[in-house]
Design an enzyme around this catalytic site. Structure first.
Site, PDB file in Angstrom:
ATOM      1  CB  SER A 101      -4.481  -2.645  -0.718  1.00 28.34           C
ATOM      2  OG  SER A 101      -3.242  -3.322  -0.791  1.00 28.34           O
TER       3      SER A 101
ATOM      4  CE1 TYR B 256      -0.603  -9.863   2.304  1.00 29.66           C
ATOM      5  CE2 TYR B 256      -0.734  -7.506   1.854  1.00 29.66           C
ATOM      6  CZ  TYR B 256      -0.956  -8.821   1.467  1.00 29.66           C
ATOM      7  OH  TYR B 256      -1.519  -9.091   0.248  1.00 29.66           O
TER       8      TYR B 256
ATOM      9  CB  THR C 282      -4.086 -10.704   3.771  1.00 28.07           C
ATOM     10  OG1 THR C 282      -5.121  -9.765   3.463  1.00 28.07           O
ATOM     11  CG2 THR C 282      -3.850 -11.589   2.560  1.00 28.07           C
TER      12      THR C 282
ATOM     13  CE  LYS D 284      -8.516 -10.567   0.258  1.00 23.57           C
ATOM     14  NZ  LYS D 284      -7.321 -11.222  -0.304  1.00 23.57           N
TER      15      LYS D 284
ATOM     16  CG  HIS E 224      -4.131 -13.163  -2.606  1.00 29.33           C
ATOM     17  ND1 HIS E 224      -3.894 -12.842  -1.294  1.00 29.33           N
ATOM     18  CD2 HIS E 224      -3.589 -12.153  -3.331  1.00 29.33           C
ATOM     19  CE1 HIS E 224      -3.223 -11.699  -1.224  1.00 29.33           C
ATOM     20  NE2 HIS E 224      -3.040 -11.255  -2.451  1.00 29.33           N
TER      21      HIS E 224
END
Length: 380
Positions: free
Chosen positions: A129, A153, A179, A251, A275
């Site tokens: 992450s 991100y 994402t 994603k 999510h």
């Protein structure tokens, strides 16, 4: 049932003379969930467990798997079985990886370092992450031979995203997981009630020192509020392709229309995901969205799924509906809360063992034999 075992029985299985016989064996993933709920602080548990708004989508991620039934074939000689598969051309030991989940140090002091070592030991994929409490460099140093993707991100300051891409590419991460379902953060009611913040001793390590001038302003999950870019669009996929050679996996896709656009924009994979039910409440369960996306993609790129996987038979159902691999989020954190690296290994091993057993009992000797004929949808 697994979730009904009391903590007293699990933690201290003592005989009549009062001699402790050690910890009860963790049998299924809900055992780890119960342990984590009992041992994490309320704010931490609520953060990990949170869904958006009324949590309908979060809960339906679980219920949807229960609506799917298996159609087992018999007399198929399942004396030998093989759970191996490939993702993006790399072989992994079984089709379960770790989804990008933030703040592992809230659950265990070693945090993502422990998670990385566990996935390396079991030879599967770990999606790190952006919001990790260990840096990407620390994670690679702890598990140098692990197979890793990086979840990305896009920020208002594109240089931040670009620098992260170059860092992880240089470190040997094998794919970027873009994402796309967080132009704004979903409303997670308990986080608001708890005024959730990272404790002072923890940081979003990948941005350590980056936001020092903005620390006086409002924060959102460890970084200044309004850092994410809500203007992100399909053109940003082309921008990413211009700055990296890594495969790009999107994603957060839940519709056939967006799946087709993903293929048209030249990405290498899709993770069907809501999510964990933490963004838009009222959307479909991930597993319910999977078939139309698989049918649209028609094998042109790989399709994966996350959300609601709790048993090996869930993994089997997802693969039968066309997923190449599944990813687990919350169960990995429960494993961390239980015993760090060892706990994550146990969670993964239980899923591996259950998946192998479900395959055999359904008449499948290897992953290639799993197909849509294996499942039907319950009429209940």
């Amino acid at each position: 049932m697994c979730q009904e075992r009391s903590s007293a029985n699990r933690m201290n299985n003592c005989n009549r003379e009062g001699v402790c016989c050690g910890e009860m064996q963790m049998v299924c993933l809900t055992d780890f969930e119960e342990y984590a709920k009992e041992h994490l602080s309320k704010a931490t548990w609520d953060y990990y467990a949170a869904g958006a708004d009324e949590c309908c989508t979060r809960d339906d991620n679980l219920l949807a798997y229960k609506r799917i039934r298996l159609r087992p074939r018999i007399l198929r000689d399942v004396s030998m079985s093989d759970t191996r598969t490939t993702v993006q051309g790399t072989e992994i030991s079984f089709p379960v990886g770790i989804a990008p989940t933030a703040f592992h140090c809230l659950a265990w002091h070693e945090g993502e370092v422990a998670t990385a070592r566990a996935t390396e030991a079991l030879n599967t994929c770990y999606i790190t992450s952006t919001y990790s409490t260990c840096s990407v460099e620390e994670i690679v140093a702890a598990a140098p031979n692990g197979y890793r993707w990086f979840q990305l991100y896009v920020y208002r300051d594109r240089k931040l995203s670009e620098q992260m891409v170059h860092r992880v590419e240089a470190l040997g991460y094998k794919a970027l997981v873009l994402t796309v379902d967080v132009p704004y953060t979903g409303k997670r009611r308990n986080d608001i009630r708890n005024q959730f913040k990272l404790p002072p001793h923890l940081k979003v390590k990948n941005f350590d020192g980056v936001f020092q001038q903005e620390t006086a302003g409002p924060e959102e999950y460890g970084i200044p509020a309004n850092t994410l870019d809500p203007s992100i669009s399909w053109k940003d996929v082309y921008w990413l392709q211009s700055i990296t050679r890594l495969p790009i996996i999107i994603k957060g896709i839940l519709t056939k229309e967006d799946a087709e656009l993903a293929v048209e924009h030249g990405v290498q994979g899709i993770i069907v995901s809501n999510h964990g039910g933490r963004q838009l409440d009222g959307g479909p369960a991930s597993i319910d969205a999977l078939p139309e996306i698989v049918d649209t993609v028609q094998g042109r790129i790989e399709v994966y799924v996350d959300g609601g996987i709790r048993t090996g038979s869930d993994v089997l159902k997802a693969l039968a509906l066309g997923a190449k691999c599944v990813f687990i989020g919350r169960p990995a954190v429960w494993g961390l809360a239980y015993k760090g690296e060892e706990g994550v290994r146990e969670v993964l091993q239980i899923l591996n063992d259950e998946f192998r057993l479900s395959m055999a009992l359904s008449g499948c000797r290897n992953v290639a034999e799993i197909n849509r004929n294996l499942i039907q949808f319950s009429k209940l």
